[in-house]
Design a protein around this motif. Structure first.
Motif, mmCIF file in Angstrom:
data_model
loop_
_atom_site.group_PDB
_atom_site.id
_atom_site.type_symbol
_atom_site.label_atom_id
_atom_site.label_comp_id
_atom_site.label_asym_id
_atom_site.label_seq_id
_atom_site.Cartn_x
_atom_site.Cartn_y
_atom_site.Cartn_z
ATOM 1 N N LEU A 48 -48.333 -94.645 75.967
ATOM 2 C CA LEU A 48 -47.840 -95.241 77.045
ATOM 3 C C LEU A 48 -48.184 -94.380 78.126
ATOM 4 O O LEU A 48 -48.639 -93.455 78.153
ATOM 5 C CB LEU A 48 -46.202 -95.209 77.258
ATOM 6 N N GLU A 50 -46.580 -93.247 81.915
ATOM 7 C CA GLU A 50 -45.322 -93.269 83.163
ATOM 8 C C GLU A 50 -46.053 -93.262 84.424
ATOM 9 O O GLU A 50 -47.005 -92.437 84.784
ATOM 10 C CB GLU A 50 -44.666 -92.232 82.784
ATOM 11 N N ARG A 52 -45.261 -92.587 88.684
ATOM 12 C CA ARG A 52 -44.155 -92.191 89.790
ATOM 13 C C ARG A 52 -44.762 -92.004 91.158
ATOM 14 O O ARG A 52 -45.762 -91.324 91.240
ATOM 15 C CB ARG A 52 -43.469 -90.907 89.490
ATOM 16 N N GLY A 93 -45.509 -103.695 80.949
ATOM 17 C CA GLY A 93 -45.222 -102.616 82.091
ATOM 18 C C GLY A 93 -43.956 -103.200 83.089
ATOM 19 O O GLY A 93 -43.629 -104.157 82.739
ATOM 20 N N GLY A 94 -43.519 -102.539 83.915
ATOM 21 C CA GLY A 94 -42.525 -102.642 84.861
ATOM 22 C C GLY A 94 -42.435 -101.789 86.027
ATOM 23 O O GLY A 94 -43.176 -100.532 85.657
ATOM 24 N N ALA A 109 -43.514 -97.909 84.000
ATOM 25 C CA ALA A 109 -44.065 -97.291 82.616
ATOM 26 C C ALA A 109 -44.519 -98.507 81.805
ATOM 27 O O ALA A 109 -44.194 -99.764 82.045
ATOM 28 C CB ALA A 109 -43.136 -96.630 81.663
ATOM 29 N N GLY A 110 -45.701 -98.255 81.317
ATOM 30 C CA GLY A 110 -46.045 -99.326 80.499
ATOM 31 C C GLY A 110 -47.139 -99.014 79.371
ATOM 32 O O GLY A 110 -47.348 -97.713 79.037
ATOM 33 N N LEU A 111 -47.507 -99.906 78.646
ATOM 34 C CA LEU A 111 -48.623 -99.535 77.554
ATOM 35 C C LEU A 111 -49.808 -98.848 78.148
ATOM 36 O O LEU A 111 -50.208 -99.299 79.215
ATOM 37 C CB LEU A 111 -48.944 -100.954 76.895
ATOM 38 N N GLN A 372 -42.920 -87.950 77.901
ATOM 39 C CA GLN A 372 -43.567 -88.401 78.859
ATOM 40 C C GLN A 372 -42.757 -88.625 80.292
ATOM 41 O O GLN A 372 -43.153 -88.219 81.333
ATOM 42 C CB GLN A 372 -44.385 -89.797 78.625
ATOM 43 N N ALA A 373 -41.698 -89.332 80.061
ATOM 44 C CA ALA A 373 -40.771 -89.438 81.144
ATOM 45 C C ALA A 373 -40.297 -88.406 81.475
ATOM 46 O O ALA A 373 -40.101 -88.225 83.046
ATOM 47 C CB ALA A 373 -39.475 -90.474 80.658
ATOM 48 N N PRO B 9 -49.070 -101.816 70.166
ATOM 49 C CA PRO B 9 -49.347 -100.460 69.361
ATOM 50 C C PRO B 9 -48.328 -100.405 68.616
ATOM 51 O O PRO B 9 -47.044 -100.962 68.511
ATOM 52 C CB PRO B 9 -49.474 -99.635 70.454
ATOM 53 N N ARG B 366 -43.218 -106.091 76.606
ATOM 54 C CA ARG B 366 -42.666 -105.048 77.335
ATOM 55 C C ARG B 366 -41.226 -104.545 76.265
ATOM 56 O O ARG B 366 -40.876 -103.407 76.530
ATOM 57 C CB ARG B 366 -41.889 -105.866 78.407
ATOM 58 N N THR B 369 -42.978 -101.363 74.817
ATOM 59 C CA THR B 369 -42.795 -100.200 75.617
ATOM 60 C C THR B 369 -41.496 -99.482 75.382
ATOM 61 O O THR B 369 -41.366 -98.373 75.391
ATOM 62 C CB THR B 369 -42.984 -100.675 76.995
ATOM 63 N N ARG B 373 -40.925 -96.099 73.937
ATOM 64 C CA ARG B 373 -40.386 -94.875 75.100
ATOM 65 C C ARG B 373 -39.223 -94.497 74.425
ATOM 66 O O ARG B 373 -39.002 -93.091 74.595
ATOM 67 C CB ARG B 373 -39.832 -95.624 76.167
ATOM 68 N N ASP B 376 -40.411 -91.842 71.693
ATOM 69 C CA ASP B 376 -40.890 -90.608 72.505
ATOM 70 C C ASP B 376 -40.032 -89.213 72.460
ATOM 71 O O ASP B 376 -40.625 -88.004 72.208
ATOM 72 C CB ASP B 376 -41.546 -90.891 73.894
#
Lengths: 447, 436
Positions: A48, A50, A52, A93-94, A109-111, A372-373, B9, B366, B369, B373, B376
């Motif tokens: 993914l 991220e 900002r 994503g978004g 965040a997205g693939l 990551q976030a 993935p 989505r 994701t 997330r 993670d």
């Protein structure tokens, strides 16, 4: 007492293994010709990325700023809001937008396979958001609804009262617009605000994830290099010094709890006092194993989740302690709070208390960087305040070497109850006597 | 625009499983990319197992597990975790209670010691019980009584949908029940449910499997063996007629509504259940989703909308019976009937006309994701694997979820939508008592 025991008898706590040194991940940075700074950090744990984007947004008209963030993704010259959302979704994503008195923030965040597409869509929104009338009207009503709901929440009301109390005439004093102000915002005003203030100069884009930093910078440059436009910038004045004074009691009749808020002075991240103050804050109320939590929750059962923390904004920093306490113990809870602040401000902490707080501060730095976030949030918060990730190592070193004297001095300087600005939101009829026995009280109706 | 499918993935977290002689199941999932670990202990007891007259007890007991144990004084647990640079918490769900820490990896043995110590025996004292009853009452005031929409809909909808005490009662508990709880109740609850055979330990992150196995065995090996209690059957029949109720929330400024439909058993019929998880997202994930586009953007009959599986939003860690929920906040004077009718209409349309080109694939991308997330964070991994082990014996399913979600077909989503009929729906309306 009921305790199960096992034949092995008393056992001792195992020691910690050797500490792993803080390793700051590699980052790459590039400032594009249009003034946008892009920072990319590699953390490949999940496939993914991220995103900002921090755009400086100080001194923006409150209602227009809020509406801009609410409607920025509502359509562009070539896409509808549904198309933007669907195109983002396609790559997992978004995007969302938010404002505070310092910045406009676009987060997503997205693939990682969709990074290029997400950046293209971000660019599309930045360069041609169109604020269509219909969508703006819909979002206007939704925002008004949301503000109404916020205004029925004690935590929000207490926050509003505290900000007014501590910031006076500073732009930070009011951060939520009134419904009437929102209703007056028209699309033309949003387009003007966008062209005046949503520009690349001074903005920072952070990309964190399963990406090679240089490649991520290239991708950002390809997508956002054409984001042009220069406009006004605005500096915020420094926040005013905290003025102690009578306790402000905001009357919310019928409350079954009181919201206790105490503001104390604080310093920015780069100030030499910051690390010792951070440790003093932890010892007072900044984590669960603090004196305040152990006192008013674990000993007395007055409250569920008391917490104190330093809030850093571009124009200044402040320490805020917050607790929701049962109405009938509002006075006693304030008494214990003042006692714990005063005790730490006038007596040095015990060595084991300091070590425990220090380990917590250092350990949570590691934890904060391990996703990551988390890395994206940290990198962006730093960048918005002119810092880079390597400051983490410097900060860790400062935490490691702060002495008991340093912490005691910081506590005396910043945590002294005499310096506090106190706000309580609750049922005035029931809590006034208990509070008035401790301090001077000034009462206002809830707004 | 033609639909182009993003490749979904997957993660490849390795999974090591073993069971100690005392019945404790252990899951290890190493990942050395950051010097941190997540530790989770999950007990197979939750709100549904509370005795009658003891509403809120599972959650109260969760608090008591932090109040000292065989070798540790009150407050020691917190201090030892945080003094190692870590964070901790616990939470009570319908079907399980979890305890967890995230720590720098040099604290692995310390975390295992702390969890083993309270698994052998928490200190259940009158003083700690009274103190934590007070704390829990403040928690309920913060989250339910002193705020608008408190407990909506997770506490207010189950009693509409279900009839039996386990499924319908207030899991936060009444003040009366909480106040009358005794140390003997707590001791009994511990003996019965906090058995080694009823628990799963999961450790994720920066660990060496051999070393971690040795440490787990050292610290948990002599936890006295007690078998898992037999889990009662909590099954209830599906609704055959619509149920609607309403209540006035004195603090709420705007009306709100939530509706729910029963879904297939998430454990025994996972394949039948997954399409509902996807359906909830097709309906509500973002501006391009069915119901947001229709109700928020087009009709403007609601101002916000959400949809999810499980009363606590926990699609992959809940057992039967559970539900697909939709909840919406309405503008002032909003018409709840109209909102429910429109939802029925959109569900019909979806069931009959199917999805648009690319609608399913983008929703699945989505969802991937979101799943990735969540994993993670080392703790997200440990917690989820612990529950997947407990409820399915299949912690590695976590790696498979993005792919399995991606394999749900349009036909399945349509078929799922077709079952969400008004006559199977339970709904609750919040009347705005705080409207100004």
């Amino acid at each position: 007492m009921t305790t199960t025991t096992t034949p092995a008898g008393p056992r001792t706590l195992p020691p910690l293994g050797p500490t792993r040194k803080l390793k700051v991940p590699k980052q790459a940075e590039r400032t594009l010709r249009n003034g946008l700074t892009v920072i990319a950090v590699r953390r490949p744990a999940v496939p993914l990325v991220e995103m900002r984007l921090w755009v400086p947004f100080g001194r923006v008209h409150l209602a227009r700023g809020a509406m801009l963030s609410q409607t920025m993704l509502s359509g562009t010259e070539s896409m509808t809001s549904v198309q933007i959302a669907a195109e983002l979704q396609k790559v997992g994503g978004g995007l969302s937008a938010g404002v505070d008195p310092d910045r406009l923030m676009l987060s997503g965040a997205g693939l990682v396979t969709g990074l290029d597409r997400m950046l293209e869509l971000l660019a599309e929104v930045l360069t041609s958001a169109s604020y269509p009338s219909d969508e703006v009207a819909t979002e206007r009503d939704r925002l008004v609804d949301r503000i109404q709901v916020a205004q029925s929440q004690p935590a929000h009301l207490a926050r509003e009262a505290l900000l007014k109390r501590i910031y006076g005439r500073h732009p930070y004093a009011t951060q939520t617009p009134e419904p009437g102000q929102i209703r007056a915002v028209r699309p033309a005003a949003l387009r003007t605000l966008h062209s005046e203030r949503v520009h690349p100069a001074g903005a920072q884009l952070v990309l964190v994830g399963d990406v090679q930093p240089e490649k991520a910078l290239d991708a950002a440059e390809r997508a956002l290099g054409g984001w042009a436009g220069a406009g006004r910038t605005a500096e915020l004045p420094a926040t005013p010094p905290l003025e102690p004074g009578p306790l402000l009691l905001v009357d919310r009749p019928g409350s079954v709890q009181s919201s206790l808020r105490i503001a104390l002075p604080a310093v920015s991240r780069t100030d030499p006092d910051h690390a010792p103050l951070q440790l003093a804050n932890l010892i007072f109320g900044g984590y669960f194993s603090s004196r305040w939590v152990e006192n008013i929750r674990e000993d007395k059962g007055y409250t569920y989740g008391p917490h104190s923390g330093i809030e850093h904004s571009v124009a200044g920093s402040v320490l805020v302690a917050a607790a929701e306490v049962a109405t009938e113990v509002t006075g006693p809870a304030l008494l214990e709070t003042t006692y714990e602040l005063g005790r730490l401000a006038s007596l040095p902490p015990k060595p084991e208390e300091l070590e425990q707080a220090r380990q917590y501060a250092l350990g949570t730095l590691q934890l904060g960087m391990s996703t990551q976030a988390g890395l994206a949030a940290l990198t962006s918060a730093y960048a918005g305040n002119g810092l880079r990730l390597d400051f983490l190592a410097e900060y860790a070193a400062r935490l490691a070497k702060a002495s008991i004297d340093d912490v005691a001095q910081a506590a005396a300087r910043y945590l002294a109850p005499a310096r506090a600005a106190i706000v309580v939101l609750g049922d005035a009829e029931r809590v006034t006597p208990g509070l008035a026995a401790l301090t001077t009280v000034r009462t206002e109706p809830v707004s | 625009m033609a639909s182009r499918r993003s490749r979904i993935p997957a993660t490849k977290y390795p999974v090591e499983r073993f069971t100690l002689d005392n019945g404790l199941r252990v899951v290890l999932t190493p990942d050395r990319s950051a010097p941190v670990i997540g530790v989770a202990v999950v007990y197979d007891v939750g709100i549904r197992s509370e005795p009658e007259g003891r509403t809120g007890f599972a959650h109260l007991f969760e608090h008591l597990m932090f109040q000292g144990s065989e070798n540790l004084e009150k407050l020691a647990h917190f201090r030892h975790v945080q003094g190692a640079g870590g964070t901790f918490n616990g939470s009570t769900h319908l079907d399980y209670t979890d305890y967890f820490e995230t720590l720098p990896s040099n604290a692995l043995e310390r975390a295992l010691f702390l969890e083993a110590d309270r698994m052998r025996g928490p200190r259940l004292t009158e003083e700690n019980l009274r103190n934590q009853v007070d704390v829990v009452k403040e928690e309920i005031r913060v989250n339910v009584l002193n705020r608008p929409y408190g407990g909506f809909p997770w506490l207010t909808l189950p009693p509409v949908m279900f009839d039996t005490f386990p499924n319908a009662h207030d899991g936060y508990g009444s003040f009366d029940d909480l106040e009358s709880a005794t140390v003997a109740d707590a001791a009994d609850f511990f003996r019965r449910y906090y058995a080694s055979g009823n628990a799963v330990l999961a450790v994720s992150g920066d660990i060496d499997v051999a070393e971690a196995t040795e440490l787990v065995t050292r610290h948990f090996g002599d936890v006295p063996a007690r078998p898992a209690p037999k889990r009662p059957d909590f099954t209830e029949p599906d609704l055959t007629a619509e149920r609607r109720t309403s209540y006035t929330d004195a603090l709420a400024p705007l009306p709100a509504v939530a509706g729910a439909w029963r879904v297939p058993d998430p454990v025994t019929d996972f394949a039948g259940y997954l399409p509902y998880v996807v359906l909830a997202e097709v309906l509500t994930d973002g501006d391009a989703s069915r119901l947001v586009e229709r109700l928020v953007q087009r009709d403007r009959t609601v101002s916000s909308l959400g949809g999810y599986l499980g009363f606590m939003g926990d699609p992959f860690d809940v057992r039967d019976p559970t539900a697909l929920l939709l909840q919406a906040h309405l503008p002032p004077g909003g018409d709840v009937d109209k909102v429910l009718r429109t939802i029925d209409e959109e569900l019909d349309r979806l069931a009959i006309d199917g999805l648009t080109d690319g609608e399913l694939a983008r929703t699945q991308a989505r969802m991937a994701t979101h799943l990735l997330r969540d994993t993670d964070a080392v703790l997200g991994r440990a917690l989820q694997m612990a529950v997947l082990e407990q409820q399915r014996g299949e912690p590695g399913l976590l790696n498979e979820l993005p792919r399995l979600v991606g394999e749900v077909t349009e036909e399945q989503v349509r078929a799922a939508a077709a079952t969400l009929r008004p006559e199977r729906r339970a709904a609750i309306e919040v009347i705005a008592g705080g409207a100004r």
